[in-house]
Design a protein around this motif. Sequence first.
Motif, PDB file in Angstrom:
ATOM      1  N   ARG A   2     -16.857  -1.143  -0.875  1.00 35.81           N
ATOM      2  CA  ARG A   2     -15.667  -1.336  -1.710  1.00 35.81           C
ATOM      3  C   ARG A   2     -15.488  -2.769  -2.213  1.00 35.81           C
ATOM      4  NH1 ARG A   2     -10.596   1.005   1.409  1.00 35.81           N
ATOM      5  NH2 ARG A   2     -11.667  -0.050   3.093  1.00 35.81           N
ATOM      6  N   LEU A  60      -6.443  -0.574   6.106  1.00 34.83           N
ATOM      7  CA  LEU A  60      -7.204  -0.123   4.927  1.00 34.83           C
ATOM      8  C   LEU A  60      -8.484   0.613   5.286  1.00 34.83           C
ATOM      9  CD1 LEU A  60      -6.959  -3.448   2.865  1.00 34.83           C
ATOM     10  CD2 LEU A  60      -5.336  -1.570   2.937  1.00 34.83           C
ATOM     11  N   LYS A  79      -3.971   3.065   0.522  1.00 32.67           N
ATOM     12  CA  LYS A  79      -4.432   2.702  -0.828  1.00 32.67           C
ATOM     13  C   LYS A  79      -3.553   1.576  -1.351  1.00 32.67           C
ATOM     14  CE  LYS A  79      -7.310   6.092  -0.729  1.00 32.67           C
ATOM     15  NZ  LYS A  79      -7.246   5.988   0.746  1.00 32.67           N
ATOM     16  N   THR A  93       0.847  -1.203   0.000  1.00 35.41           N
ATOM     17  CA  THR A  93       0.000   0.000   0.000  1.00 35.41           C
ATOM     18  C   THR A  93       0.881   1.251   0.000  1.00 35.41           C
ATOM     19  OG1 THR A  93      -0.052   0.330   2.384  1.00 35.41           O
ATOM     20  CG2 THR A  93      -1.638  -1.248   1.480  1.00 35.41           C
ATOM     21  N   ASP A  94       0.215   2.400  -0.148  1.00 40.20           N
ATOM     22  CA  ASP A  94       0.939   3.655   0.053  1.00 40.20           C
ATOM     23  C   ASP A  94       1.014   3.910   1.564  1.00 40.20           C
ATOM     24  OD1 ASP A  94      -1.514   4.592   0.894  1.00 40.20           O
ATOM     25  OD2 ASP A  94      -1.762   6.057  -0.714  1.00 40.20           O
ATOM     26  N   GLU A 108      -5.848   4.571   6.192  1.00 39.91           N
ATOM     27  CA  GLU A 108      -6.693   4.496   5.001  1.00 39.91           C
ATOM     28  C   GLU A 108      -5.825   4.238   3.802  1.00 39.91           C
ATOM     29  OE1 GLU A 108     -10.118   7.168   3.794  1.00 39.91           O
ATOM     30  OE2 GLU A 108      -9.768   7.742   5.887  1.00 39.91           O
ATOM     31  N   ASP A 154      -1.517  -0.848  -3.723  1.00 39.83           N
ATOM     32  CA  ASP A 154      -0.771  -0.844  -4.981  1.00 39.83           C
ATOM     33  C   ASP A 154      -1.138  -2.133  -5.718  1.00 39.83           C
ATOM     34  OD1 ASP A 154       1.153  -1.311  -6.965  1.00 39.83           O
ATOM     35  OD2 ASP A 154       2.668  -0.149  -5.871  1.00 39.83           O
ATOM     36  N   THR A 208      -0.658   6.175   3.401  1.00 38.95           N
ATOM     37  CA  THR A 208      -1.781   6.889   4.006  1.00 38.95           C
ATOM     38  C   THR A 208      -2.258   6.027   5.180  1.00 38.95           C
ATOM     39  OG1 THR A 208      -2.401   7.407   1.736  1.00 38.95           O
ATOM     40  CG2 THR A 208      -3.923   8.114   3.461  1.00 38.95           C
TER      41      THR A 208
END
Length: 416
Positions: A259, A193, A156, A148-149, A154, A158, A151
């Motif tokens: 989601r 997440l 995001k 993920t990034d 939360e 990859d 953040t």
Amino acid sequence: MRVFKFGGASVIDAASVRNLADIIRNYDEPLVIVVSAMGKITNALEELLNHYFKQDKKTTDSFNKITDFHDSILYELFPDNSKVFLKIQEIYNTLSQKLKEEPTMTYNFEYDQIVCLGELLSTLIIESYLNFTGVKCQWIDIRKLLKTDDTYREAKVDFLMSEQLINDALIKKGIYVTQGFIGSTKNNLSTTLGREGSDYTAALLAYFLDAESLTVWKDVPGVLNADPKWFDNTEKIDEMSYTDAIELAFYGVGVIHPRTIQPLKRKNIPLWVKSFLKPEESGTLIGNVEYKKLIPCFIFKMDQVLIDIYPPDLSFITEDNFQSIFEVFSRNNLKVNLMQNTAVRFRLCVNNDTQLIPKVVTELSDKYQVTTADSLELVTIRYYDHKTIERVVVNKEMILEQRSNETIQLLVKDLG
Ligand code: ASP
Ligand code: MG
């Protein structure tokens, strides 16, 4: 390959872990099992984090509450000499080590480092119990694969990197047990997440692995046409299209996480919502199914606030106004449940957030006249008809109504 997801409510004690194992025994390999933290452990970890941040005396109590909860389950499931105790102790040690140092990083960063441990604990217990009772399986630390990034809270995902790593690691054989909700940055720092993110993880794994289906195991028989909390005689929906699932999730049907659907729809992977209490029953199938309409589905949101915004001197609401109004809502992260405009008034309905609403109202008041009305209820009916509307407006004053072909939304005030 199938993907199963078990949420916190499905693993609350030793008996429910045994129940999970019984369900697994009835299915063939290959299988990926995605699990959330047990019971209300994510909330307990959040509480612990808050004490840790305040550096107050309750930190130890909070820590003990979490270890006692897992220990009592372990003692019921395993003999004293089981290796699982060492694995769990390692996680406890990581946590207690962390608590010894004062927090130096941001709240969101520390949140992810601490809260992710709930899923590590639950999956270690489940993997150990399955192996102990003869269901051979492998524990996977999803943080090594779901990238993920940064953040924090939360993060995001990859997609490209995760897809590659997941397909390299999870060969289509055997049973894997892994965590929902968590991932890691490219520097291997833990991320999460967003609350209730485990369904999303399961949907992503199904997507990356081209799974034949995803099954989300719930404490309800499937997707119901209303929340039993507000409605007698709810009915289970047997089959539902992806579009209806996304629409219903958007309006607030709790069983489906908004989601979850998109990645599944992109590869036409069917989603089953089934009861872990009655696993032999059929549940709900969400997928490429066709029908003209469903039975009416009801979504209730209580404690709503209507914000009315008027430009000065009865001037018209223009595009410029919309832009500046939305900018305030978006910057403050206040989510809009319903909106409607007339020539001189713009109306937005939001959840009663006692922190955000006064802030937003103050900011808007620079330019507009703003009034609010609270204690309202928002009823959404998808596939409404005349009878269903009558049913929900008994003893209610109608404040605002909006309808499309399929969906009606009624903002009402209870007169009872
Ligand atoms: N354990 C996390 C939470 O409670 C993720 C999940 O359950 O989906 O939010
Ligand atoms: Mg949960």
